[in-house]
Design an enzyme around this catalytic site. Structure first.
Site, PDB file in Angstrom:
ATOM      1  N   HIS A  18      -0.544   8.770   9.244  1.00  0.00           N
ATOM      2  CA  HIS A  18       0.305   9.840   9.768  1.00  0.00           C
ATOM      3  C   HIS A  18       1.743   9.754   9.237  1.00  0.00           C
ATOM      4  O   HIS A  18       2.178   8.729   8.704  1.00  0.00           O
ATOM      5  CB  HIS A  18       0.330   9.779  11.296  1.00  0.00           C
ATOM      6  CG  HIS A  18       0.895   8.479  11.816  1.00  0.00           C
ATOM      7  ND1 HIS A  18       2.252   8.214  11.859  1.00  0.00           N
ATOM      8  CD2 HIS A  18       0.273   7.372  12.297  1.00  0.00           C
ATOM      9  CE1 HIS A  18       2.451   7.007  12.353  1.00  0.00           C
ATOM     10  NE2 HIS A  18       1.268   6.471  12.620  1.00  0.00           N
ATOM     11  N   GLU A  91      -4.868   4.271  17.122  1.00  0.00           N
ATOM     12  CA  GLU A  91      -4.304   3.003  16.699  1.00  0.00           C
ATOM     13  C   GLU A  91      -4.721   1.905  17.671  1.00  0.00           C
ATOM     14  O   GLU A  91      -5.172   2.169  18.791  1.00  0.00           O
ATOM     15  CB  GLU A  91      -2.772   3.108  16.617  1.00  0.00           C
ATOM     16  CG  GLU A  91      -2.044   1.865  16.118  1.00  0.00           C
ATOM     17  CD  GLU A  91      -2.481   1.408  14.733  1.00  0.00           C
ATOM     18  OE1 GLU A  91      -3.653   0.955  14.602  1.00  0.00           O
ATOM     19  OE2 GLU A  91      -1.669   1.481  13.795  1.00  0.00           O
TER      20      GLU A  91
END
Length: 218
Positions: A18, A91
């Protein structure tokens, strides 16, 4: 653009980190905390999407956390390919480490941090083991890769730690060696290609489109 750069045999997986967040700038461990992109992060995602669109992705799958979802959206809007969101691509959950700066972690949990860097199985902040992250993320990636057409491309928008553990699992590396892959810069990507002996790493921490390998080790 050199069209030969995109001719290949076998499926391809692009694992895309990202864009920038404010916690990246502050060097805070984000983990599963849902932090949005900064304006710079949005710009990074748009630039990267313009490049990745040339790969003509057949499918896009993303973590459902804002920073990865917003990154994937930029490519979806350019390519016309819808995004599938999966929390399995989030994550690493890092418990009490989440929200702490790099320096604070070293000061308060130095022994744990050092053991993790040595490749020992550590529940950072009381959270997930790296192998547990791979256990949930790698099957998501493989499931979507198996649905690709012949020579198709899957783009996975996720997070640095999750991408590294997924690459390590798909390459069959021992978990204590996953750290040797190194990290990913915001909005850079790694590329896995389907080879005769399974998945192989073609690009790592790249910000440009892949070029053909011209040599004896292709």
């Amino acid at each position: 653009m050199n069209e030969d750069a995109y001719k290949r045999t076998g499926r391809r997986i692009v694992l895309w980190r990202h864009g920038q967040t404010s916690w990246n700038l502050e060097r805070r461990f984000q983990g599963t905390t849902d932090i949005p992109l900064t304006e710079t992060g949005v710009a990074q995602a748009r630039r990267a999407a313009r490049l990745l669109a040339f790969l003509k992705p057949d499918a896009i799958v993303a973590s459902d956390l804002k920073r990865a979802a917003a990154t994937a959206t930029e490519l979806s809007e350019l390519s016309g390919v819808p995004v599938t969101y999966d929390e399995g691509l989030r994550e690493t959950y890092a418990g009490v480490w989440q929200g702490m700066t790099h320096q604070e972690i070293i000061e308060k949990y130095g022994d744990q941090y050092t053991a993790w860097k040595r490749g020992e199985p550590v529940r950072r902040g009381g959270g997930e083991l790296e192998t547990e992250v791979a256990d949930r993320a790698a099957p998501v990636v493989l499931r979507h890769a198996e649905l690709l057409p012949e020579n198709g491309t899957l783009v996975v928008a996720s997070h640095g730690g999750t991408i590294r553990t997924t690459i390590g699992r798909l390459l069959g590396l021992d978990s204590q060696h996953w750290e040797s892959l190194g990290g990913l810069t915001n909005c850079c990507w790694s590329v896995l290609g389907e080879g005769a002996r399974g998945w192989r790493l073609l690009e790592h921490n790249a910000g440009t489109l892949p070029e053909p390998v011209l040599g004896d080790d292709d």
